[in-house]
Design a protein around this motif. Sequence first.
Motif, PDB file in Angstrom:
ATOM      1  N   GLU A   1       0.829  -1.205   0.000  1.00 11.16           N
ATOM      2  CA  GLU A   1       0.000   0.000   0.000  1.00 11.16           C
ATOM      3  C   GLU A   1       0.867   1.261   0.000  1.00 11.16           C
ATOM      4  O   GLU A   1       0.584   2.218  -0.719  1.00 11.16           O
ATOM      5  CB  GLU A   1      -0.916  -0.007   1.223  1.00 11.16           C
ATOM      6  N   LEU A   2       1.918   1.242   0.796  1.00 11.79           N
ATOM      7  CA  LEU A   2       2.835   2.381   0.830  1.00 11.79           C
ATOM      8  C   LEU A   2       3.481   2.597  -0.531  1.00 11.79           C
ATOM      9  O   LEU A   2       3.591   3.729  -1.013  1.00 11.79           O
ATOM     10  CB  LEU A   2       3.898   2.152   1.908  1.00 11.79           C
TER      11      LEU A   2
ATOM     12  N   ASP B   1       2.224   1.669  -3.420  1.00 10.46           N
ATOM     13  CA  ASP B   1       1.183   2.121  -4.346  1.00 10.46           C
ATOM     14  C   ASP B   1       0.909   3.612  -4.205  1.00 10.46           C
ATOM     15  O   ASP B   1       0.587   4.290  -5.176  1.00 10.46           O
ATOM     16  CB  ASP B   1      -0.106   1.334  -4.126  1.00 10.46           C
ATOM     17  N   HIS B   2       1.031   4.135  -2.979  1.00 12.24           N
ATOM     18  CA  HIS B   2       0.788   5.564  -2.767  1.00 12.24           C
ATOM     19  C   HIS B   2       2.033   6.410  -3.036  1.00 12.24           C
ATOM     20  O   HIS B   2       1.915   7.583  -3.359  1.00 12.24           O
ATOM     21  CB  HIS B   2       0.308   5.817  -1.334  1.00 12.24           C
ATOM     22  N   THR B   3       3.201   5.839  -2.893  1.00 14.35           N
ATOM     23  CA  THR B   3       4.438   6.601  -3.058  1.00 14.35           C
ATOM     24  C   THR B   3       4.802   6.796  -4.517  1.00 14.35           C
ATOM     25  O   THR B   3       5.295   7.867  -4.895  1.00 14.35           O
ATOM     26  CB  THR B   3       5.592   5.885  -2.316  1.00 14.35           C
TER      27      THR B   3
ATOM     28  N   VAL C   1       3.210   9.846  -6.114  1.00 19.05           N
ATOM     29  CA  VAL C   1       3.794  11.078  -5.551  1.00 19.05           C
ATOM     30  C   VAL C   1       5.156  11.345  -6.182  1.00 19.05           C
ATOM     31  O   VAL C   1       5.486  12.490  -6.525  1.00 19.05           O
ATOM     32  CB  VAL C   1       3.900  10.971  -4.011  1.00 19.05           C
TER      33      VAL C   1
END
Length: 121
Positions: free
Chosen positions: A42-43, A45-47, A50
């Motif tokens: 999840e980290l 996928d979000h990073t 960004v």
Amino acid sequence: MSVGDVAGLIAAVAFVGLVGFLAVPLVKLGRAFDGATASLKELTDHTVPVLDETATLVASSNTQLGNIDTVTTAAAQVSENVSALTSLFAATVGAPMIKVAAFSYGVRRALSGLTAPRRGK
């Protein structure tokens, strides 16, 4: 059943109990690793978005800095041209204006001396 068979049976039951007892922490540890893996996914996928947006922002900033450099260069050229024009104006018009001002000052002084009342008479 002999004493050896009973002892073997007790050892087998104890071994099964030990395996069962150790299986619970291993299952919990496996769940913890699964949770850590999910959190890491999840980290990630979000990073990644960004980081992509940051790269786009940096590229856009570099473009804008190039535009600012062009504007700054043009402003410096305008400043140099204004300075040169001021120097040219001062050289061509300034000296005659100083002479005219000095001449008019001299005329005013001379005329003020003629029109001033004389004290001796």
